[in-house]
Design an enzyme around this catalytic site. Structure first.
Site, PDB file in Angstrom:
ATOM      1  N   SER A  62       5.101 -19.062  14.911  1.00 49.79           N
ATOM      2  CA  SER A  62       6.022 -18.593  15.953  1.00 49.79           C
ATOM      3  C   SER A  62       6.207 -19.641  17.052  1.00 49.79           C
ATOM      4  O   SER A  62       5.333 -20.474  17.301  1.00 49.79           O
ATOM      5  CB  SER A  62       5.492 -17.309  16.587  1.00 49.79           C
ATOM      6  OG  SER A  62       5.258 -16.335  15.608  1.00 49.79           O
TER       7      SER A  62
HETATM    8  N1  SAH Z   1       1.078 -15.446  13.743  1.00 51.14           N
HETATM    9  C1  SAH Z   1       1.515 -16.473  12.848  1.00 51.14           C
HETATM   10  C2  SAH Z   1       2.953 -16.297  12.435  1.00 51.14           C
HETATM   11  C3  SAH Z   1       2.994 -15.893  11.024  1.00 51.14           C
HETATM   12  S1  SAH Z   1       4.542 -15.561  10.285  1.00 51.14           S
HETATM   13  C4  SAH Z   1       1.259 -17.863  13.411  1.00 51.14           C
HETATM   14  O1  SAH Z   1       0.902 -17.953  14.584  1.00 51.14           O
HETATM   15  O2  SAH Z   1       1.384 -18.829  12.676  1.00 51.14           O
HETATM   16  C5  SAH Z   1       4.193 -13.977   9.609  1.00 51.14           C
HETATM   17  C6  SAH Z   1       3.049 -13.862   8.638  1.00 51.14           C
HETATM   18  O3  SAH Z   1       2.952 -12.501   8.259  1.00 51.14           O
HETATM   19  C7  SAH Z   1       3.218 -14.638   7.331  1.00 51.14           C
HETATM   20  O4  SAH Z   1       2.131 -15.488   7.141  1.00 51.14           O
HETATM   21  C8  SAH Z   1       3.273 -13.556   6.249  1.00 51.14           C
HETATM   22  O5  SAH Z   1       2.667 -13.939   5.033  1.00 51.14           O
HETATM   23  C9  SAH Z   1       2.506 -12.420   6.934  1.00 51.14           C
HETATM   24  N2  SAH Z   1       2.789 -11.082   6.436  1.00 51.14           N
HETATM   25  C10 SAH Z   1       3.978 -10.543   6.069  1.00 51.14           C
HETATM   26  N3  SAH Z   1       3.816  -9.252   5.698  1.00 51.14           N
HETATM   27  C11 SAH Z   1       2.496  -8.974   5.844  1.00 51.14           C
HETATM   28  C12 SAH Z   1       1.708  -7.800   5.634  1.00 51.14           C
HETATM   29  N4  SAH Z   1       2.230  -6.658   5.188  1.00 51.14           N
HETATM   30  N5  SAH Z   1       0.384  -7.868   5.888  1.00 51.14           N
HETATM   31  C13 SAH Z   1      -0.191  -9.017   6.334  1.00 51.14           C
HETATM   32  N6  SAH Z   1       0.506 -10.147   6.548  1.00 51.14           N
HETATM   33  C14 SAH Z   1       1.827 -10.127   6.322  1.00 51.14           C
END
Ligand code: SAH
Length: 214
Positions: A62
């Site tokens: 993000s």
């Molecule tokens: N907080 C992260 C941003 C990640 S983007 C950072 O700082 O880098 C969103 C993430 O959510 C992705 O890695 C994706 O694989 C995960 N994701 C999507 N659906 C999910 C679910 N149902 N449970 C757990 N993770 C999930």
């Protein structure tokens, strides 16, 4: 390296402070967590860009402002137990871990979770507990949480997340479809009452969930 530290301080001033994030603890922590360690090597020089960046598995880290805004709106306090859904690179979890007592973070993609765990170890963030799985169901065994932050957009607010908040607990979650406007929502629990506030338009990758998804 000195260069990246300067860029980090510039990010704090220009992207956070000048946009209205004035909570001192958040500015301090955003000025400390080395975002360059959470992005792929090929985009390291963009670590402090005012944008989300693509990481492995087609996911994103993000935008710094969004991480700071979500932490601010979730009103994280030093003693809090926080749940994050969507570990991704681990950057947001690392920021939250410096603001709270403990962070529980759930990721569904094994390779992303492995890399994030390695980063936490290397950087000495030892109050982060990780789990592989579908975070839309929360983490019942560790509930309740003072704050829950969801880093991916849900079609609707997953009820288990509301149920896993403490009294006065805060849930910050983007809601809406991938191809249309998503809204960042804040839900505050007061007993059986859940107050909802719209924090504005955002863009996140989708929350991918299993058969029990709402
Ligand atoms: N907080 C992260 C941003 C990640 S983007 C950072 O700082 O880098 C969103 C993430 O959510 C992705 O890695 C994706 O694989 C995960 N994701 C999507 N659906 C999910 C679910 N149902 N449970 C757990 N993770 C999930």
């Amino acid at each position: 390296m000195a260069n990246l530290q300067d860029e980090r301080q510039r990010m704090v001033r220009q992207q956070l402070l000048l946009r209205g994030i004035s909570e001192r603890r958040i500015l301090e922590v955003m000025g400390q967590v080395p975002r360059e360690r959470f992005v792929p090597a090929r985009v390291q020089e963009l670590a402090y860009a005012d944008a989300p960046l693509t990481i492995e598995e087609g996911q994103t880290i993000s935008q710094p402002y969004v991480v700071a805004l979500m932490a601010h709106k979730a009103e994280i306090k030093p003693g809090d137990r926080v749940l994050e859904i969507g570990t991704g690179s681990g950057y947001a979890a690392a920021v939250l871990a410096q603001l709270a007592a403990q962070v529980f973070t759930v990721e569904r993609v094994p390779s992303l979770l492995d890399s994030a765990q390695r980063r936490f170890q290397e950087l000495g963030y030892n109050n982060i507990i990780t789990r592989l799985g579908d975070g839309s169901q929360g983490w019942a065994e560790e509930a309740p949480f003072d704050a829950i932050i969801v880093s991916a957009a849900a079609a609707q607010i997953p009820q288990p997340l509301c149920d896993q908040l403490t009294d006065w607990g805060r849930l910050v979650i983007p809601v809406g479809p991938l191809d249309a406007e998503q809204r960042l929502l804040k839900i505050v629990r007061r007993g059986t009452d859940f107050r909802q506030q719209n924090l504005g338009a955002v863009q996140f990758v989708p929350l991918v969930c299993g058969p029990r998804c709402p």
